[in-house]
Design a protein around this motif. Sequence first.
Motif, PDB file in Angstrom:
ATOM      1  N   MET A  91       0.851  -1.201   0.000  1.00  0.00           N
ATOM      2  CA  MET A  91       0.000   0.000   0.000  1.00  0.00           C
ATOM      3  C   MET A  91       0.884   1.249   0.000  1.00  0.00           C
ATOM      4  SD  MET A  91      -3.428  -0.689   0.591  1.00  0.00           S
ATOM      5  CE  MET A  91      -4.404  -0.278   1.996  1.00  0.00           C
ATOM      6  N   ALA A  92       0.735   2.090  -1.035  1.00  0.00           N
ATOM      7  CA  ALA A  92       1.501   3.333  -1.049  1.00  0.00           C
ATOM      8  C   ALA A  92       0.845   4.334  -0.105  1.00  0.00           C
ATOM      9  CB  ALA A  92       1.535   3.903  -2.456  1.00  0.00           C
ATOM     10  N   LYS A  93       1.707   5.138   0.539  1.00  0.00           N
ATOM     11  CA  LYS A  93       1.194   6.171   1.428  1.00  0.00           C
ATOM     12  C   LYS A  93       1.045   7.454   0.606  1.00  0.00           C
ATOM     13  CE  LYS A  93       3.779   8.248   4.602  1.00  0.00           C
ATOM     14  NZ  LYS A  93       4.659   8.407   5.757  1.00  0.00           N
ATOM     15  N   VAL A  94      -0.151   8.021   0.599  1.00  0.00           N
ATOM     16  CA  VAL A  94      -0.368   9.251  -0.165  1.00  0.00           C
ATOM     17  C   VAL A  94      -0.564  10.407   0.812  1.00  0.00           C
ATOM     18  CG1 VAL A  94      -1.757  10.396  -1.924  1.00  0.00           C
ATOM     19  CG2 VAL A  94      -1.548   7.913  -1.935  1.00  0.00           C
ATOM     20  N   VAL A  95       0.256  11.442   0.670  1.00  0.00           N
ATOM     21  CA  VAL A  95       0.147  12.598   1.558  1.00  0.00           C
ATOM     22  C   VAL A  95      -0.530  13.727   0.792  1.00  0.00           C
ATOM     23  CG1 VAL A  95       1.374  14.113   3.140  1.00  0.00           C
ATOM     24  CG2 VAL A  95       2.309  11.857   2.599  1.00  0.00           C
ATOM     25  N   LEU A  96      -1.555  14.297   1.410  1.00  0.00           N
ATOM     26  CA  LEU A  96      -2.335  15.341   0.750  1.00  0.00           C
ATOM     27  C   LEU A  96      -1.964  16.696   1.304  1.00  0.00           C
ATOM     28  CD1 LEU A  96      -5.674  13.467   1.280  1.00  0.00           C
ATOM     29  CD2 LEU A  96      -4.441  13.605  -0.881  1.00  0.00           C
ATOM     30  N   TRP A  97      -2.027  17.741   0.466  1.00  0.00           N
ATOM     31  CA  TRP A  97      -1.811  19.074   1.014  1.00  0.00           C
ATOM     32  C   TRP A  97      -3.035  19.480   1.815  1.00  0.00           C
ATOM     33  CZ3 TRP A  97      -2.174  19.186  -4.565  1.00  0.00           C
ATOM     34  CH2 TRP A  97      -3.218  19.956  -5.090  1.00  0.00           C
ATOM     35  N   GLY A  98      -2.807  20.428   2.728  1.00  0.00           N
ATOM     36  CA  GLY A  98      -3.767  20.717   3.784  1.00  0.00           C
ATOM     37  C   GLY A  98      -5.195  20.919   3.326  1.00  0.00           C
ATOM     38  N   SER A  99      -5.380  21.752   2.298  1.00  0.00           N
ATOM     39  CA  SER A  99      -6.744  22.107   1.941  1.00  0.00           C
ATOM     40  C   SER A  99      -7.481  20.974   1.231  1.00  0.00           C
ATOM     41  CB  SER A  99      -6.748  23.383   1.100  1.00  0.00           C
ATOM     42  OG  SER A  99      -5.637  23.412   0.249  1.00  0.00           O
ATOM     43  N   LEU A 100      -6.807  19.851   0.944  1.00  0.00           N
ATOM     44  CA  LEU A 100      -7.515  18.700   0.374  1.00  0.00           C
ATOM     45  C   LEU A 100      -8.099  17.815   1.472  1.00  0.00           C
ATOM     46  CD1 LEU A 100      -5.169  17.561  -2.544  1.00  0.00           C
ATOM     47  CD2 LEU A 100      -7.219  18.979  -2.669  1.00  0.00           C
ATOM     48  N   ARG A 101      -7.642  18.061   2.698  1.00  0.00           N
ATOM     49  CA  ARG A 101      -7.995  17.121   3.776  1.00  0.00           C
ATOM     50  C   ARG A 101      -9.484  17.051   4.098  1.00  0.00           C
ATOM     51  NH1 ARG A 101      -2.439  18.717   6.933  1.00  0.00           N
ATOM     52  NH2 ARG A 101      -1.164  17.992   5.186  1.00  0.00           N
ATOM     53  N   PRO A 102     -10.224  18.162   3.905  1.00  0.00           N
ATOM     54  CA  PRO A 102     -11.668  18.028   4.140  1.00  0.00           C
ATOM     55  C   PRO A 102     -12.297  16.911   3.298  1.00  0.00           C
ATOM     56  CG  PRO A 102     -11.099  20.338   3.899  1.00  0.00           C
ATOM     57  CD  PRO A 102      -9.855  19.551   3.606  1.00  0.00           C
ATOM     58  N   HIS A 103     -11.670  16.610   2.154  1.00  0.00           N
ATOM     59  CA  HIS A 103     -12.238  15.591   1.280  1.00  0.00           C
ATOM     60  C   HIS A 103     -11.910  14.168   1.738  1.00  0.00           C
ATOM     61  CE1 HIS A 103     -13.257  18.876  -1.309  1.00  0.00           C
ATOM     62  NE2 HIS A 103     -12.002  19.185  -1.514  1.00  0.00           N
ATOM     63  N   THR A 104     -11.001  14.039   2.705  1.00  0.00           N
ATOM     64  CA  THR A 104     -10.640  12.699   3.185  1.00  0.00           C
ATOM     65  C   THR A 104     -11.051  12.540   4.643  1.00  0.00           C
ATOM     66  OG1 THR A 104      -8.455  13.521   3.795  1.00  0.00           O
ATOM     67  CG2 THR A 104      -8.670  12.463   1.631  1.00  0.00           C
ATOM     68  N   GLY A 105     -12.019  13.342   5.014  1.00  0.00           N
ATOM     69  CA  GLY A 105     -12.465  13.276   6.396  1.00  0.00           C
ATOM     70  C   GLY A 105     -11.392  13.762   7.362  1.00  0.00           C
ATOM     71  N   GLY A 106     -10.568  14.687   6.896  1.00  0.00           N
ATOM     72  CA  GLY A 106      -9.560  15.273   7.781  1.00  0.00           C
ATOM     73  C   GLY A 106      -8.237  14.534   7.776  1.00  0.00           C
ATOM     74  N   LYS A 107      -8.168  13.416   7.097  1.00  0.00           N
ATOM     75  CA  LYS A 107      -6.903  12.651   7.112  1.00  0.00           C
ATOM     76  C   LYS A 107      -5.860  13.312   6.206  1.00  0.00           C
ATOM     77  CE  LYS A 107      -8.949   8.649   6.368  1.00  0.00           C
ATOM     78  NZ  LYS A 107      -9.172   7.225   6.046  1.00  0.00           N
ATOM     79  N   ALA A 108      -4.632  13.442   6.735  1.00  0.00           N
ATOM     80  CA  ALA A 108      -3.549  14.025   5.948  1.00  0.00           C
ATOM     81  C   ALA A 108      -2.894  12.966   5.083  1.00  0.00           C
ATOM     82  CB  ALA A 108      -2.513  14.649   6.872  1.00  0.00           C
ATOM     83  N   GLU A 109      -2.994  11.711   5.495  1.00  0.00           N
ATOM     84  CA  GLU A 109      -2.367  10.626   4.751  1.00  0.00           C
ATOM     85  C   GLU A 109      -3.389   9.509   4.551  1.00  0.00           C
ATOM     86  OE1 GLU A 109       1.954  11.097   6.948  1.00  0.00           O
ATOM     87  OE2 GLU A 109       0.990   9.124   6.849  1.00  0.00           O
ATOM     88  N   VAL A 110      -3.397   8.984   3.355  1.00  0.00           N
ATOM     89  CA  VAL A 110      -4.264   7.832   3.133  1.00  0.00           C
ATOM     90  C   VAL A 110      -3.432   6.747   2.452  1.00  0.00           C
ATOM     91  CG1 VAL A 110      -6.382   9.192   2.958  1.00  0.00           C
ATOM     92  CG2 VAL A 110      -5.067   8.726   0.896  1.00  0.00           C
ATOM     93  N   GLU A 111      -3.856   5.493   2.611  1.00  0.00           N
ATOM     94  CA  GLU A 111      -3.131   4.370   2.003  1.00  0.00           C
ATOM     95  C   GLU A 111      -3.896   3.913   0.775  1.00  0.00           C
ATOM     96  OE1 GLU A 111      -0.898   1.785   4.420  1.00  0.00           O
ATOM     97  OE2 GLU A 111      -0.050   3.807   4.591  1.00  0.00           O
ATOM     98  N   ILE A 112      -3.191   3.762  -0.307  1.00  0.00           N
ATOM     99  CA  ILE A 112      -3.843   3.329  -1.549  1.00  0.00           C
ATOM    100  C   ILE A 112      -3.014   2.199  -2.153  1.00  0.00           C
ATOM    101  CG2 ILE A 112      -4.471   4.016  -3.921  1.00  0.00           C
ATOM    102  CD1 ILE A 112      -6.273   5.501  -2.071  1.00  0.00           C
ATOM    103  N   GLU A 113      -3.697   1.175  -2.590  1.00  0.00           N
ATOM    104  CA  GLU A 113      -3.027   0.055  -3.261  1.00  0.00           C
ATOM    105  C   GLU A 113      -2.958   0.410  -4.748  1.00  0.00           C
ATOM    106  OE1 GLU A 113      -2.483  -3.329  -1.577  1.00  0.00           O
ATOM    107  OE2 GLU A 113      -1.110  -3.259  -3.290  1.00  0.00           O
ATOM    108  N   ALA A 114      -1.767   0.620  -5.283  1.00  0.00           N
ATOM    109  CA  ALA A 114      -1.673   0.975  -6.696  1.00  0.00           C
ATOM    110  C   ALA A 114      -0.309   0.608  -7.235  1.00  0.00           C
ATOM    111  CB  ALA A 114      -1.930   2.467  -6.888  1.00  0.00           C
ATOM    112  N   ARG A 115      -0.297   0.212  -8.529  1.00  0.00           N
ATOM    113  CA  ARG A 115       0.981  -0.167  -9.136  1.00  0.00           C
ATOM    114  C   ARG A 115       1.690   1.039  -9.744  1.00  0.00           C
ATOM    115  NH1 ARG A 115      -1.380  -4.498 -13.074  1.00  0.00           N
ATOM    116  NH2 ARG A 115      -3.020  -2.955 -12.855  1.00  0.00           N
TER     117      ARG A 115
END
Lengths: 81, 762, 286, 173
Positions: A1-25
């Motif tokens: 799972m790659a760790k994806v870090v979002l810039w601050g103002s995108l966080r409202p779209h991830t429920g406040g999470k600054a980092e999300v894990e995504i499975e991607a090649r």
Amino acid sequence: MAKVVLWGSLRPHTGGKAEVEIEARNVQELLARLGDSYPGLQSQIKRGVSVSIDGLIYREGWLQPLKPDSEVFLLPRMTGG
Amino acid sequence: MPLDNAPEGKRKFNVVGTRPLRPDGIDKVTGRAKFGADASAPGQLVGRILRSPHAHAIIRKIDTSKAEKLPGVKAVITRDDFPDHTGGSGGLYDTLCNVMAREKAFYEGHAVAAVAATSASIARQALKLIKVDYEVLPHVTDVDEAMKPGAPLLHKDMFTDGVDPKPKKPSNIARRFEFGHGDVEAGFKKADIIVERSFKTEAAHQGYIEPHAALASMGPDGSAELWCCTQGHYMVRDVCSQLLGIDIARLRVTQSEIGGGFGGKTTVFIEPVALALARKANRPVKVVMTREEVFKASGPTASTSIDIKIGVTKDGLITAADGVFRYQGGPFQGCSPAEFGAMSAFAQFHLDNVRAVAYDVVCNRPKTISYRAPGAPMANFAVESVIEELAHKLGMEPIDFRIKNAAREGTKSSYGPVYGPIGLGATLEAAKNHPHFKAPLGPNQGRGMAAGFWFNFGGQSCVTLNIPVDGSITVSVGSPDIGGSRAAMCMMVAEEMGIPYDHVRAIIADTSALGYNDVTDGSRTTFATGMACILAARDAIKKLCARAAATWGIPEDAVKWENGYAKPAGPNAGDFAPLSLKEIAEASPGTGGPIAGHHEFSADGAGVSFATHICDVEVDPETGRSSIVRYTVIQDAGKAVHPSYVEGQFQGGAVQGIGWALNEEYIYGKDGRLQNAGFLDYRIPVCSDLPMIDTQILEIPNPGHPYGVRGVGETSIVPPLAAIANAVANATGVRFTQIPLSPPRVLKGIEEAKKAGGRKAA
Amino acid sequence: MKYERPTTLKAAAQMLAKEKGKAFILAGGTDLLVRLRTGFIEPDLIVDIKDTAGARSIQKTASGFKIGAAVSGAELGENAALKKAWPGVVEAANLIGSKQVQGRCTMTGNLCNASPAADSVPALVAAGAKAVVVGPKGKRTLAVEDVPAGPGRTSLKKGEIIESLILPKRAPKSGDAYLRFIPRTEMDIAVVGVGVNLTLDGKGIVTKARVALGAVAPTVVLVPAAAKAIIGTKLDKAALDALAAACAAACNPIDDKRGTREFRIKVAGVLARRAARIAYKRAGGK
Amino acid sequence: MSGITVNTKINGDPVEFICEADETLLDVLRNRLGLTGAKEGCSTGDCGACSVTVDGRLTCSCLVLGAEAEGRDIGTIEGMAQGEHLHPLQSKFLEHAALQCGICTPGFLVAAKSLLDKNPDPTETEIRFGLAGNLCRCTGYDKIVRAVQDAAKEMRSAKAKSAKTKTAAKKRA
């Protein structure tokens, strides 16, 4: 799972999470799945993003492979003078 | 593409790093070189554009009937001639609205109609005959004013993006961005000293000496040709095709020599207008902007309002850095480089707690476009001013304070990614050891410094390399050459092929000759297109080796390329006399036909770039006039391909920064009209304003390029604003928080400080 | 638009008087062409006076210097005798524009444009220069300060042309100087300009003085109070303070893109001190 | 509008052209005579990109009417090289990388030649003020000033050498 870090103002779209894990090649898969999981991010992805993978910036490069432990930063699409 | 290192360490170069003459040089010193306005076509018409006199107005009606009847007028166009093929949203639609106003004129100078006529004077008369019925609206040109509730609204449907919850009322704030990591509030609690200040910077124009020019011809079948000065003719082709609703393949764009761009020629302004006029008149049309039009209707950069707060411990360690960056980008969202300002602002520091919030704001000013390191110089001015002030408060040498907190390999950057090998520390140490740093200062003089950063990037490049029968080489690239890049391309090909520099010629091919090439921007050309040249040369070498192998009757992998020769490789390859490039080329018609190398890719791995500038300023305490008495640029180039042109980038960027810091500004009247749309009152530096600009090139190889090259073009404009402001502060004892440091502003600051009895901020 | 190049001023004056539309005189053309190109003016007739007799000559006469209307800034700068007698006037004229502009621009043109910021005019006014005017009704002479009537307006009547400017003969122990403030070092319009012309007695005391200011009022202004402040002094600190104060008091500037009202008033005084010191030194004072 | 016939000399050659009264010399050079070496950067005399000489004097061709060229001697960038030999200033601009985009270069060369014709040994300050009417946005002027200094030096030594040869030839004679 790659760790994806979002810039601050995108966080409202991830429920406040600054980092999300995504499975991607690769980057393309990552952006698609990111948009599926967090529809609020789609407008920004459509507008254009660049990414940094493990410290290196990729302005486009959608097929850039990701390692399972890659750290990916989402960045606004780069422009210059 | 990893760095090529010789087994014993750094790669040795034969051509790269030398200073040969540029291939386009003789044409440019004899007046033969053809720039945008230098071309003509048989039967060409003169195209001119009517522009809005109002900063903000609804366009009720445009009556072109009288103009159309004037003898000699062959076409008149308005918004009606630009049906929307863009789908009505996004950046492309905004470009369409900017090229020719639709419902509203958003700024003074916004195009509202255009004519093509048989002479310039008829075209001028025709413009006067076009009647536009405007409903003038209240306007706003200042970024802080535009953000206030109740400010004149540019777009009724603009709701700030990036805030939670979504605003219920529209505003001029298009988007909010936030970057950073750690916990700034906790960081400030650990601080012993905190400095917090607000700054403002005025818009500066790229100020290229060549006004925009385009010569278009287009037939009724939609086949079109365009000659224009641009930083990216492939971009021009794609955008114009989409705006005009024609197939991309039908439009062939040839890039003229370009008389400067600095980011200002990375979009379209007059090109679609010239094409639309040519289509309607069915004759070639040439449109050339006047200087006034350049200032009023092509892209300056953003004006800004910035708040910075930085906390430090007693021993000089930064505990937290926080900033708010408000950038206006003209009337359309996403045009201001607010996010790059916020991302780059603290990039030169190693910070545990950092936050940068950016607002992209719309105003009744021209649509801004990139200007050299877009967004970074203003943010750097604010941050490095506070850093200098903190150093004074700490009683620390500003350079030691910077070194102590400098980002290094492994630092998590303020915008996210972790740095690889970077040259910031090296530039700071070099500055500290530079003779300039220790030189004595005269009366009324002050020394300032600042360190700056730019991201750099790669992007798409496509290169073809052809080898004629005499073994000379032509390289076709699609990246416009603004500052000598053709020389760099030839050098890299010569290096790779192992042949002399003057056996290689580079040209900028038109859009029908090559695959897509990104705009020459982002300091990408020598890095990315240069890398494509290297890889195209390697491709050609592979083919040359194959020809040699076939000639000798040995396997291809038994041939190696060395210093311009194919040689049998290894003891089992056989004993053959090496074949030179020339010999293989000469034989090529009989060995399989012409030999060419190609490469096309999207280059990544551009290394970030850092620079440290030192500046001595003398301030006349009675008039507030500042003179630059000494200036030094120290920057990491990764590997300087042509050191003279690298120095030229350092010097040119520094001087643009000097102009911006001291005198360049967009001055608006209460009527929302630009007061200084000319070189007389938009004061770019003249030769007698400056000393020599000393340079020191450092070479910390970029691991993302075979030769270690980094982009160098943009970073040099980042530190000057702050370096000069710090020097003026040190010369006068007054900290100025507004750019430009124009004499009336500086004198006022000095006088007020005198009254207040000492140091203060103005 | 018609272009004429007569060989006598009389013919030129007749052409101008006869023209029913808008007529303009062309000498250096460095302002006229800018206005023409930017659409600010739309002339029906342009009369080029460069070929008229005496237009391009500098004559040293018993009563001073006679400078033809079409003499360029560069030509003024190359005239050693004029430069020696009136260094301030020549310097002021040489500040107009770049080397390129210097090859064409004229003091008469600078005067007739009637810009309050014209560089050569404060120096000419301080020098007590006169303008010789040729018109349909013959010749007349008037003081340079009486030529401009307001920004862009002169007191010249239709058909009148300035034939030459007269600089008086230099009295012994005299000196003049002109200083202007611009943000750059070249290629700017004066934000403030100060011309000072003075004469000393054997002891180094100022006996006569004229001080003129540019860019601080609708026209260039002669400031008698400023002259009074230094007459009878050796330019000691008190005299210079009084000079600066008198200059500041005579200012009635506007806020514009080139500078604030406050800035202009302050800098007028600063430049007056500096210019006075230079003029004093040139007059042989210590 | 009726055209005005103008007889002039450009780079030493007699030239006849017809122009309108409101056309500038720059318009005529570029649009009627195909001499596009002089560039239009501002049309207000502020950038120097259109520099030419009129009767040997440096001027902006945007500030001269085409009709004024009657009987004058015009010098443009196209006349600076002699056959295939570049003028020392042209060579030094190349050698010192004194141009980046090159749009200002013709104007700078014409202005620099005019400066060195009058003052063969200028100081740095004299060069800087001599070229203050020419704007360059790319280089920061550093390399331009160095190129002019170097060209001046070379021109002086070439002159000294030719004077020496002449004296020697005289002596031999």
